[in-house]
Motif scaffolding. Structure first.
Motif, mmCIF file in Angstrom:
data_model
loop_
_atom_site.group_PDB
_atom_site.id
_atom_site.type_symbol
_atom_site.label_atom_id
_atom_site.label_comp_id
_atom_site.label_asym_id
_atom_site.label_seq_id
_atom_site.Cartn_x
_atom_site.Cartn_y
_atom_site.Cartn_z
ATOM 1 N N UNK A 177 -41.802 -9.779 -24.609
ATOM 2 C CA UNK A 177 -40.609 -10.706 -24.408
ATOM 3 C C UNK A 177 -40.546 -11.116 -23.108
ATOM 4 N N UNK A 178 -40.204 -12.412 -22.722
ATOM 5 C CA UNK A 178 -40.057 -12.629 -21.493
ATOM 6 C C UNK A 178 -38.514 -13.492 -21.658
ATOM 7 N N UNK A 179 -37.744 -13.521 -20.170
ATOM 8 C CA UNK A 179 -36.886 -14.019 -20.505
ATOM 9 C C UNK A 179 -36.527 -14.808 -18.901
ATOM 10 N N UNK A 180 -36.256 -16.068 -19.076
ATOM 11 C CA UNK A 180 -36.386 -17.021 -18.067
ATOM 12 C C UNK A 180 -35.156 -17.718 -17.760
ATOM 13 N N UNK A 181 -34.442 -17.997 -16.460
ATOM 14 C CA UNK A 181 -33.589 -18.717 -16.222
ATOM 15 C C UNK A 181 -33.672 -20.104 -16.699
ATOM 16 N N UNK A 182 -32.797 -20.843 -17.420
ATOM 17 C CA UNK A 182 -33.194 -22.154 -17.912
ATOM 18 C C UNK A 182 -33.146 -23.112 -16.766
ATOM 19 N N UNK A 183 -33.638 -24.311 -17.173
ATOM 20 C CA UNK A 183 -33.484 -25.464 -16.214
ATOM 21 C C UNK A 183 -33.633 -26.615 -17.308
ATOM 22 N N UNK A 184 -33.481 -27.873 -16.723
ATOM 23 C CA UNK A 184 -33.396 -29.049 -17.661
ATOM 24 C C UNK A 184 -34.752 -28.955 -18.405
ATOM 25 N N UNK A 185 -35.775 -28.497 -17.816
ATOM 26 C CA UNK A 185 -36.995 -28.437 -18.500
ATOM 27 C C UNK A 185 -37.090 -27.868 -19.902
ATOM 28 N N UNK A 186 -36.184 -26.780 -20.135
ATOM 29 C CA UNK A 186 -36.048 -26.047 -21.228
ATOM 30 C C UNK A 186 -35.138 -26.458 -22.215
ATOM 31 N N UNK B 278 -24.670 -34.032 -29.251
ATOM 32 C CA UNK B 278 -23.753 -33.497 -28.348
ATOM 33 C C UNK B 278 -24.076 -32.054 -27.698
ATOM 34 N N UNK B 279 -24.673 -31.411 -28.501
ATOM 35 C CA UNK B 279 -25.347 -30.085 -27.989
ATOM 36 C C UNK B 279 -26.078 -30.561 -26.788
ATOM 37 N N UNK B 280 -27.236 -31.170 -26.918
ATOM 38 C CA UNK B 280 -27.976 -31.714 -25.806
ATOM 39 C C UNK B 280 -27.358 -32.344 -24.575
ATOM 40 N N UNK B 281 -26.341 -33.164 -24.847
ATOM 41 C CA UNK B 281 -25.412 -33.636 -23.818
ATOM 42 C C UNK B 281 -24.764 -32.546 -23.037
ATOM 43 N N UNK B 282 -24.065 -31.674 -23.909
ATOM 44 C CA UNK B 282 -23.535 -30.529 -23.167
ATOM 45 C C UNK B 282 -24.435 -29.577 -22.311
ATOM 46 N N UNK C 82 -34.994 -28.562 -24.761
ATOM 47 C CA UNK C 82 -35.592 -28.985 -26.054
ATOM 48 C C UNK C 82 -35.740 -27.481 -26.520
ATOM 49 N N UNK C 83 -35.974 -26.493 -25.789
ATOM 50 C CA UNK C 83 -35.889 -25.021 -26.352
ATOM 51 C C UNK C 83 -34.472 -24.463 -26.735
ATOM 52 N N UNK C 84 -33.626 -24.927 -25.986
ATOM 53 C CA UNK C 84 -32.172 -24.442 -25.959
ATOM 54 C C UNK C 84 -31.371 -25.208 -27.122
ATOM 55 N N UNK D 113 -25.224 -27.205 -12.689
ATOM 56 C CA UNK D 113 -25.268 -26.066 -12.420
ATOM 57 C C UNK D 113 -24.120 -25.193 -12.508
ATOM 58 N N UNK D 114 -23.275 -25.499 -13.361
ATOM 59 C CA UNK D 114 -21.787 -24.804 -13.346
ATOM 60 C C UNK D 114 -21.902 -23.679 -14.644
ATOM 61 N N UNK D 115 -23.081 -23.230 -14.910
ATOM 62 C CA UNK D 115 -23.289 -21.978 -15.626
ATOM 63 C C UNK D 115 -24.658 -21.864 -15.501
ATOM 64 N N UNK D 116 -25.066 -20.282 -15.667
ATOM 65 C CA UNK D 116 -26.416 -19.887 -15.874
ATOM 66 C C UNK D 116 -26.648 -19.438 -17.226
ATOM 67 N N UNK D 117 -28.084 -19.943 -17.593
ATOM 68 C CA UNK D 117 -28.522 -19.853 -18.832
ATOM 69 C C UNK D 117 -29.754 -19.149 -18.937
ATOM 70 N N UNK D 118 -29.851 -17.897 -19.573
ATOM 71 C CA UNK D 118 -31.046 -17.429 -19.560
ATOM 72 C C UNK D 118 -31.655 -17.565 -20.974
ATOM 73 N N UNK D 119 -32.927 -17.693 -21.279
ATOM 74 C CA UNK D 119 -33.637 -17.674 -22.706
ATOM 75 C C UNK D 119 -34.542 -16.571 -22.786
#
Length: 145
Positions: free
Chosen positions: A1-10, A33-37, A12-14, A45-51
């Motif tokens: 398992x790999x966990x990475x901090x998401x960016x706009x590049x991910x 709407x999900x994509x836009x949100x 489509x994965x999110x 950068x008002x949240x941190x998302x890990x994938x």
């Protein structure tokens, strides 16, 4: 398992994971709407998302929002969203994502994490096992009509 901090590049994965997360909470699917949100969260950068990935397949995520404690005058995170694809549950992915969030708090010297979830969420046992305690002081909510 790999966990990475998401960016706009991910993005489509999110998006599919986040849409399934919303459906878990009885919301209708809404990919656009999900994509836009999510794009807005990641861009501003008002949240941190890990994938979490297993064999390059996105299988879960955690989203943290920034908060402050006025009393202690310290920053902290709200772990508002945690979701694991149903095909990958019970494989310690949730634990790994929580540990990644805890590590970020330690790295930044933040006060800690708050988790917001429904009282009947089956993941309650995970949170308790990971050292979270129920805080009765955080039990009120006001909603705009």
């Amino acid at each position: 398992m790999v966990i990475t901090k998401a960016s706009v590049k991910q993005l489509d994965h999110l998006v599919p994971l986040f849409d399934c997360y919303r459906q878990f909470y009885r919301q209708p699917t809404d990919i656009k709407r999900v994509q836009s949100f999510l794009k807005e969260r990641l861009t501003k950068k008002d949240s941190v998302i890990f994938i979490a990935y297993i064999d390059d397949v996105p299988v879960g995520f955690a989203q943290l929002y920034f908060l402050f404690s006025s009393v202690s005058m310290q920053p902290m995170y709200l772990l508002n969203d945690l979701y694991i694809d149903s095909n990958y549950r019970n494989k310690s992915i949730g634990t790994a994502l929580i540990n990644k969030a805890k590590a970020l708090c330690r790295e930044k010297n933040y006060k800690g994490l708050i988790i917001q979830t429904e009282s009947n969420n089956p993941a309650q046992h995970l949170y308790q096992r990971e050292g979270f305690v129920l805080d009765e002081d955080l039990s009120f909510f006001w909603k705009v009509d």
